[in-house]
Structures are given as C-alpha cells and as structure tokens.
Enzyme design. Structure first.
Site, PDB file in Angstrom:
ATOM      1  N   ASP A   1       0.817  -1.216   0.000  1.00 17.86           N
ATOM      2  CA  ASP A   1       0.000   0.000   0.000  1.00 17.86           C
ATOM      3  C   ASP A   1       0.845   1.258   0.000  1.00 17.86           C
ATOM      4  O   ASP A   1       2.023   1.223   0.337  1.00 17.86           O
ATOM      5  CB  ASP A   1      -0.839   0.032   1.286  1.00 17.86           C
ATOM      6  CG  ASP A   1      -2.053  -0.856   1.186  1.00 17.86           C
ATOM      7  OD1 ASP A   1      -2.399  -1.252   0.076  1.00 17.86           O
ATOM      8  OD2 ASP A   1      -2.642  -1.134   2.246  1.00 17.86           O
TER       9      ASP A   1
ATOM     10  N   LYS B   1      -1.122   2.723  -5.752  1.00 16.49           N
ATOM     11  CA  LYS B   1      -0.828   3.699  -6.795  1.00 16.49           C
ATOM     12  C   LYS B   1      -2.055   3.936  -7.667  1.00 16.49           C
ATOM     13  O   LYS B   1      -2.742   3.006  -8.047  1.00 16.49           O
ATOM     14  CB  LYS B   1       0.300   3.139  -7.655  1.00 16.49           C
ATOM     15  CG  LYS B   1       1.016   4.188  -8.442  1.00 16.49           C
ATOM     16  CD  LYS B   1       2.390   3.661  -8.760  1.00 16.49           C
ATOM     17  CE  LYS B   1       2.761   3.886 -10.182  1.00 16.49           C
ATOM     18  NZ  LYS B   1       4.006   3.181 -10.482  1.00 16.49           N
TER      19      LYS B   1
ATOM     20  N   MET C   1      -7.960   8.733   9.250  1.00 19.71           N
ATOM     21  CA  MET C   1      -8.606   9.163   8.003  1.00 19.71           C
ATOM     22  C   MET C   1      -9.528  10.361   8.259  1.00 19.71           C
ATOM     23  O   MET C   1     -10.625  10.432   7.723  1.00 19.71           O
ATOM     24  CB  MET C   1      -9.406   8.000   7.395  1.00 19.71           C
ATOM     25  CG  MET C   1      -8.540   6.823   6.996  1.00 19.71           C
ATOM     26  SD  MET C   1      -9.481   5.452   6.347  1.00 19.71           S
ATOM     27  CE  MET C   1     -10.027   4.659   7.855  1.00 19.71           C
TER      28      MET C   1
HETATM   29  N1  SAH Z   1      -3.966   0.121   9.228  1.00 20.72           N
HETATM   30  C1  SAH Z   1      -3.414   1.445   9.371  1.00 20.72           C
HETATM   31  C2  SAH Z   1      -4.460   2.510   9.158  1.00 20.72           C
HETATM   32  C3  SAH Z   1      -5.022   2.547   7.751  1.00 20.72           C
HETATM   33  S1  SAH Z   1      -6.211   3.785   7.524  1.00 20.72           S
HETATM   34  C4  SAH Z   1      -2.723   1.569  10.737  1.00 20.72           C
HETATM   35  O1  SAH Z   1      -2.880   0.680  11.578  1.00 20.72           O
HETATM   36  O2  SAH Z   1      -1.979   2.523  10.952  1.00 20.72           O
HETATM   37  C5  SAH Z   1      -5.214   5.124   6.935  1.00 20.72           C
HETATM   38  C6  SAH Z   1      -5.069   6.179   8.004  1.00 20.72           C
HETATM   39  O3  SAH Z   1      -4.076   5.786   8.933  1.00 20.72           O
HETATM   40  C7  SAH Z   1      -4.602   7.521   7.508  1.00 20.72           C
HETATM   41  O4  SAH Z   1      -5.649   8.279   6.977  1.00 20.72           O
HETATM   42  C8  SAH Z   1      -4.085   8.130   8.782  1.00 20.72           C
HETATM   43  O5  SAH Z   1      -5.134   8.567   9.614  1.00 20.72           O
HETATM   44  C9  SAH Z   1      -3.451   6.926   9.449  1.00 20.72           C
HETATM   45  N2  SAH Z   1      -2.004   6.811   9.218  1.00 20.72           N
HETATM   46  C10 SAH Z   1      -1.353   5.786   8.674  1.00 20.72           C
HETATM   47  N3  SAH Z   1      -0.012   5.971   8.718  1.00 20.72           N
HETATM   48  C11 SAH Z   1       0.163   7.168   9.330  1.00 20.72           C
HETATM   49  C12 SAH Z   1       1.306   7.915   9.719  1.00 20.72           C
HETATM   50  N4  SAH Z   1       2.556   7.496   9.481  1.00 20.72           N
HETATM   51  N5  SAH Z   1       1.115   9.095  10.366  1.00 20.72           N
HETATM   52  C13 SAH Z   1      -0.109   9.541  10.630  1.00 20.72           C
HETATM   53  N6  SAH Z   1      -1.236   8.875  10.280  1.00 20.72           N
HETATM   54  C14 SAH Z   1      -1.098   7.699   9.656  1.00 20.72           C
END
Ligand code: SAH
Length: 250
Positions: A42, A64, A178
């Site tokens: 992803d 992508k 999100m």
């Molecule tokens: N499964 C992922 C979340 C996926 S949903 C997890 O556990 O982290 C996607 C959301 O995750 C983004 O919109 C944001 O809110 C958050 N996110 C993922 N990586 C991030 C990062 N490095 N910094 C801040 N927010 C992040």
C-alpha cells in the site's frame, strides 16, 4: 517469477508494515518479506521498507493510482488468490496494522472463502505510534482511562455507523484516523453533541517518519489552525486531555 516446489500450497501473509519508521517493522515481518515471491503493498508502507524489498520479488504497488485507474479491493483480492494458487509466497503488506481500518479483514475473508491459508503478522498501528512519537500517551491515570479508535471517513455517509452523540459524552481519548478530509464535519459533530470546545486536539501528520509534524489546538480552533498549517493526510487526530502531556513529555 520463481515458483516453489510442486506440492507447495501457496499462502498469503497479511503483514503489518508499521507506521513508517523502518525500525518499527516486526522481526517476523522482516523475515517474511525476505522470503516473498510477490509483494502487494500500500501507499502507507514507508519508503525505507519499500527499498528493502528483495530484488527477485514481483512488486505490485496497489496504492498507486495509475492513469485513470486505481486498484479496487476486488481486484486486489483476485490478485492475492491468483498468486497464492500459483504456489507463490505472497505478502500483502499494509501500513500500520492490517486489522485496524486497513481492510485486512475483508482480504482475509476473501482468501479464507477461497480456501487459501492466511497468516497474520500484526503491525504497530499509526493510531498508537504517531501519538507516542508526538509525546502523547493515549491513556494516563490522571487524564484518560479509555481510548476509542474511530474512522473519520464516514461522516459523509448518510447512514454513518458512528454515534457522535455517544462519542461526545465519553471522557476518554478519541483517536480519529482518516480524519483530515472531513475534519470540519467531525469536529462540528462533536461540538454539536456537547463536547467541550476547549478539549485539546493534536494532529500528527506522517507520524514516526522524518517528516512527522504536529499541529495542536482545541476543538473550537483546530479546523482553522489545520487549514492555515496546510495539514494533509495521512494524519492521526488525538482528542482529549492527554494531549496536554506533550508539554511535559514531547
Ligand atoms: N492500518 C493502518 C491505518 C489505515 S487507515 C494503521 O494501523 O496505521 C489510513 C489512516 O491511517 C490515515 O488516513 C491516517 O489517519 C493513518 N495513518 C497511517 N499511517 C500514518 C502515519 N505514518 N502518520 C499519521 N497517520 C497515519
């Protein structure tokens, strides 16, 4: 693409890549990535981790948006099934933890329904790691005894499964993922249901990476502050008194 010996039953490793800092990738995840024949990954998988993919593996960036085309979930499921059936070691690498707002559950269901073995390797979720790197413990005996993880993506849906009235009443920490696009809508929903406008809020963009940025405010001014700062996804939003701890810890 190399194939495993005859009789090898392909399986899919559903692996969490952690929030971005390559040091937060689990040892088990690192080992499985090394052995992968095919990696479907992803957008949120950190660049450093992508750079470490084995040279011989087939790499598919499903995050992508190729010209006019974005991989749909069905298409991703079909690819996972196809490569596994061909007998490859398939790694489905997702940002953070696969089972927290990552659609990992849907992928695991589709694979299980097709009789393909799924091995889950949990990852460190951004929902906890981004606040941690920003100096914000999600719970603290003096500030919050519970924490709720919410998707901020649903606000636009008519039949949202989120009960903002209930969330506004909770005294613990709220963590919204999100949530940048619908920031105003989500904040308005909490205020409308009586959440204290002075509740501290932090937005942590690209948490745990070298580009991490923290923007703080309160429920009544965070929308303006975020607009002025140009806050962009991916960001984790933390709402609650624990944000105050940043001053002492962060
Ligand atoms: N499964 C992922 C979340 C996926 S949903 C997890 O556990 O982290 C996607 C959301 O995750 C983004 O919109 C944001 O809110 C958050 N996110 C993922 N990586 C991030 C990062 N490095 N910094 C801040 N927010 C992040």
């Amino acid at each position: 693409m190399k194939k495993r010996s005859k009789g090898y039953e392909g399986k899919v490793y559903l692996v969490g890549a952690g929030p971005g800092d390559p040091g937060l990738l689990a040892k088990k995840a690192e080992q499985i990535i090394k052995e992968a024949d095919v990696i479907l990954y992803d957008q949120l998988v950190g660049d450093e981790i992508i750079k470490s993919f084995p040279a011989g593996a087939t790499l598919i960036d499903v995050g992508k948006h190729a010209a006019l085309h974005k991989f749909e979930q069905d298409e991703i499921n079909r690819m996972l099934i196809k490569y596994a059936r061909e007998g490859h070691v398939v790694v489905r690498l997702k940002g953070g933890d696969p089972y927290l707002f990552g659609r990992g559950g849907e992928e695991a269901e589709a694979l299980a329904a097709s009789g393909i073995e799924v091995v889950i390797v949990p990852g460190i979720t951004s929902a906890m790691a981004a606040p941690a790197y920003a100096g914000i413990p999600l719970t603290h005996r003096d500030y919050a005894s519970m924490v709720t993880f919410i998707t901020g993506h649903e606000a636009a849906k008519e039949a949202s499964a989120i009960d903002w009235g209930l969330l506004a009443k909770l005294r613990g920490t709220l963590v919204i993922l999100m949530g940048v696009k619908n920031l105003q809508r989500n904040v308005d929903a909490l205020l409308k249901h009586g959440k204290d406008p002075k509740t501290p809020v932090a937005l942590i963009e690209r948490g745990t990476t070298e580009e991490q940025r923290i923007t703080v405010g309160t429920l009544c001014d965070i929308v303006d502050i975020a607009k002025r700062a140009g806050v962009k996804p991916p960001a984790v939003m933390v709402i609650g008194d624990v944000v105050k701890l940043r001053k002492r810890i962060g």
